[in-house]
Design a protein around this motif. Structure first.
Motif, mmCIF file in Angstrom:
data_model
loop_
_atom_site.group_PDB
_atom_site.id
_atom_site.type_symbol
_atom_site.label_atom_id
_atom_site.label_comp_id
_atom_site.label_asym_id
_atom_site.label_seq_id
_atom_site.Cartn_x
_atom_site.Cartn_y
_atom_site.Cartn_z
ATOM 1 N N GLY A 289 39.018 58.300 38.568
ATOM 2 C CA GLY A 289 37.703 58.139 37.957
ATOM 3 C C GLY A 289 37.784 57.909 36.463
ATOM 4 O O GLY A 289 37.048 57.080 35.903
ATOM 5 N N MET A 290 38.675 58.633 35.787
ATOM 6 C CA MET A 290 38.814 58.460 34.340
ATOM 7 C C MET A 290 39.447 57.114 33.998
ATOM 8 O O MET A 290 39.134 56.524 32.962
ATOM 9 N N LEU A 291 40.324 56.603 34.872
ATOM 10 C CA LEU A 291 40.850 55.251 34.665
ATOM 11 C C LEU A 291 39.725 54.235 34.754
ATOM 12 O O LEU A 291 39.652 53.283 33.967
ATOM 13 N N ALA A 292 38.824 54.416 35.731
ATOM 14 C CA ALA A 292 37.676 53.524 35.849
ATOM 15 C C ALA A 292 36.761 53.650 34.637
ATOM 16 O O ALA A 292 36.074 52.691 34.273
ATOM 17 N N SER A 293 36.755 54.803 34.006
ATOM 18 C CA SER A 293 35.963 55.009 32.789
ATOM 19 C C SER A 293 36.648 54.444 31.557
ATOM 20 O O SER A 293 36.115 54.552 30.448
ATOM 21 N N GLY A 294 37.832 53.865 31.730
ATOM 22 C CA GLY A 294 38.497 53.182 30.631
ATOM 23 C C GLY A 294 39.690 53.872 30.026
ATOM 24 O O GLY A 294 40.275 53.378 29.046
ATOM 25 N N ALA A 295 40.103 55.026 30.567
ATOM 26 C CA ALA A 295 41.264 55.730 30.010
ATOM 27 C C ALA A 295 42.515 54.860 30.111
ATOM 28 O O ALA A 295 42.753 54.210 31.141
ATOM 29 N N THR A 296 43.320 54.867 29.071
ATOM 30 C CA THR A 296 44.539 54.065 29.049
ATOM 31 C C THR A 296 45.809 54.917 29.062
ATOM 32 O O THR A 296 46.897 54.399 29.282
ATOM 33 N N VAL A 297 45.674 56.221 28.820
ATOM 34 C CA VAL A 297 46.816 57.132 28.884
ATOM 35 C C VAL A 297 46.298 58.489 29.349
ATOM 36 O O VAL A 297 45.151 58.859 29.056
ATOM 37 N N VAL A 298 47.135 59.227 30.098
ATOM 38 C CA VAL A 298 46.727 60.495 30.696
ATOM 39 C C VAL A 298 47.701 61.588 30.278
ATOM 40 O O VAL A 298 48.922 61.388 30.337
ATOM 41 N N ILE A 299 47.183 62.744 29.845
ATOM 42 C CA ILE A 299 48.026 63.936 29.724
ATOM 43 C C ILE A 299 47.615 64.887 30.839
ATOM 44 O O ILE A 299 46.436 65.079 31.097
ATOM 45 N N PHE A 300 48.597 65.471 31.495
ATOM 46 C CA PHE A 300 48.373 66.211 32.737
ATOM 47 C C PHE A 300 49.165 67.507 32.655
ATOM 48 O O PHE A 300 50.395 67.499 32.694
ATOM 49 N N VAL A 315 51.135 58.624 32.893
ATOM 50 C CA VAL A 315 50.709 60.017 33.008
ATOM 51 C C VAL A 315 51.807 60.898 32.422
ATOM 52 O O VAL A 315 52.937 60.893 32.911
ATOM 53 N N ILE A 316 51.471 61.634 31.380
ATOM 54 C CA ILE A 316 52.423 62.499 30.678
ATOM 55 C C ILE A 316 52.273 63.912 31.218
ATOM 56 O O ILE A 316 51.208 64.518 31.103
ATOM 57 N N LYS A 317 53.340 64.452 31.815
ATOM 58 C CA LYS A 317 53.286 65.784 32.432
ATOM 59 C C LYS A 317 53.751 66.860 31.452
ATOM 60 O O LYS A 317 54.800 66.732 30.810
ATOM 61 N N ILE A 318 52.967 67.933 31.412
ATOM 62 C CA ILE A 318 53.208 69.037 30.483
ATOM 63 C C ILE A 318 53.190 70.345 31.262
ATOM 64 O O ILE A 318 52.266 70.592 32.039
ATOM 65 N N THR A 319 54.186 71.178 31.058
ATOM 66 C CA THR A 319 54.166 72.512 31.665
ATOM 67 C C THR A 319 54.595 73.557 30.648
ATOM 68 O O THR A 319 55.477 73.305 29.814
ATOM 69 N N ALA A 320 53.961 74.724 30.721
ATOM 70 C CA ALA A 320 54.371 75.850 29.885
ATOM 71 C C ALA A 320 55.125 76.891 30.695
ATOM 72 O O ALA A 320 55.410 77.980 30.196
ATOM 73 N N ASN A 321 55.436 76.551 31.934
ATOM 74 C CA ASN A 321 56.231 77.436 32.789
ATOM 75 C C ASN A 321 57.682 76.998 32.710
ATOM 76 O O ASN A 321 58.049 75.924 33.193
#
Length: 385
Positions: A289-300, A315-321
């Motif tokens: 949905g956010m890609l359809a809204s025009g997002a060009t990069v994702v942090i996850f 899609v950039i993956k981030i974990t604090a574990n």
């Protein structure tokens, strides 16, 4: 600060240059996939909808397909239709074409079945790819970036560390004039009043309250209590005790900026700044949905770990574990566990995330991209008839 981007005919800027194949219904999805297989570098959406939908559900699918074609990361589009589906094939073509990017269409029933449609599609997609492959990225101000923020597979470290750090990165981009989108309506429940304090107007605050109320009402109409499914079993195993705790952690991802508006699923915002998008808590549908809204990069952000990516945006993956980062290092881009151990502050890791966004905008591939993760789904809000 600048990045290397692709300026499209409508003025929007992408950080990738995809040739996208959009099937207008599930019945044309296999042909779209076959076409993509024969032309390396092209991307076919795995659309499971497009027929026998009504009302707002139909409008949402149509809006999402059209706006995915408009996404600035897409340089050219091939629309593949069956010929009798509910989604109007030529409307999709016309509205994407109005952006000025090259668009072609193949209709399976009109060309005579799978083999002929595949051959015709390959011929057209090769020509489309030739039209955009030569494009060279140019230096663009970071105010032209559009960031989607997502979380999934959350655990106790998400709300404590990775989500607040993502919020710092979001604040930095918003302050530089960029777009930021936060979604997952189910994960505002119990914390919507806190988000609403940051709305730029009472009208925006009321829209936020309304999407939460509507979400809960849809669940009640189905004789289902959202608290039976949220937090998920994985969230609970990861130390999250309630839907309210999960929501309090989720909203940290939006940083501290004023909320400019509340978007329908897949709706393109009219101005810059921070927006809330109405979406499910299901990660793949939410990102789509956010890609359809025009997002060009994702942090996850993720505590327990998830490999999912997207078809058209890194899609950039981030974990604090720390354990998750070590166990799933193939999938994780940023280790934020230094916040938990006290080696870095939330602000320092937020700056690292922001720096990574810029690197990825300049062409560095996220691990989800390298591994070929292209998960995709459109949020359905009504039964199919």
């Amino acid at each position: 600060m600048e990045f290397l981007g692709y300026r499209r005919p409508d003025g929007k800027v992408g950080i990738r240059n995809h040739t996208l194949i959009i099937p207008t219904s599930v019945c044309s999805s296999t042909v779209a996939f076959h076409i993509s297989q024969q032309v390396p570098g092209t991307v076919a959406l795995a659309n499971q909808h497009g027929c026998c939908q009504i009302g707002a559900d139909y409008e949402q699918t149509l809006r999402t397909l059209i706006n995915l074609g408009k996404n600035p990361n897409v340089g050219a589009v091939l629309v593949v239709g069956l010929g009798c589906e509910g989604v109007p094939i030529h409307q999709v073509v016309a509205e994407i074409g109005a952006t000025g990017k090259p668009v072609e269409v193949v209709v399976i029933q009109e060309v005579g079945g799978t083999l002929r449609a595949t051959a015709e599609g390959v011929r057209k997609i090769v020509e489309l790819t030739r039209q955009v492959d030569h494009l060279q990225p140019e230096k663009i101000n970071i105010s032209e970036l559009s960031l989607a923020i997502e979380c999934g597979g959350s655990d106790f470290t998400s709300g404590l560390a990775s989500n607040p750090a993502a919020g710092i990165a979001a604040d930095l981009l918003e302050a530089a004039g960029g777009n930021v989108m936060l979604s997952e309506t189910t994960e505002f429940i119990g914390a919507e009043h806190i988000l609403a304090r940051r709305a730029k107007s009472p009208e925006v605050a009321e829209k936020l309250f309304k999407i939460v109320r509507d979400c809960e009402e849809r669940a009640k109409f189905s004789n289902f209590d959202l608290r039976d499914g949220q937090p998920t079993p994985g969230n609970i195993a990861g130390g999250i005790s309630s839907i309210e705790e999960k929501s309090l952690g989720c909203i940290y991802k939006a940083g501290h900026a004023l909320i400019q508006g509340v978007l329908k699923y897949g709706e393109i915002p009219g101005e810059k700044g921070l927006y809330i998008m109405d979406s499910p808590g299901q990660d793949v549908d939410s990102v789509s949905g956010m890609l359809a809204s025009g997002a060009t990069v994702v942090i996850f952000t993720t505590g327990r770990g998830t490999p999912t990516g997207s078809p058209i945006a890194p899609v950039i993956k981030i974990t604090a574990n720390e354990r998750t980062f070590k166990m799933m290092e193939d999938n994780m881009d940023i280790d934020a566990s230094s916040i938990i151990t006290g080696q870095e502050t939330i602000e320092q890791v937020g700056q690292r995330i922001f720096n990574e966004i810029i690197h990825v905008a300049n062409g560095r591939k996220s691990k989800a991209e390298i591994l070929g993760h292209q998960e995709f789904g459109i949020y359905k809000i009504a039964p199919t008839f």
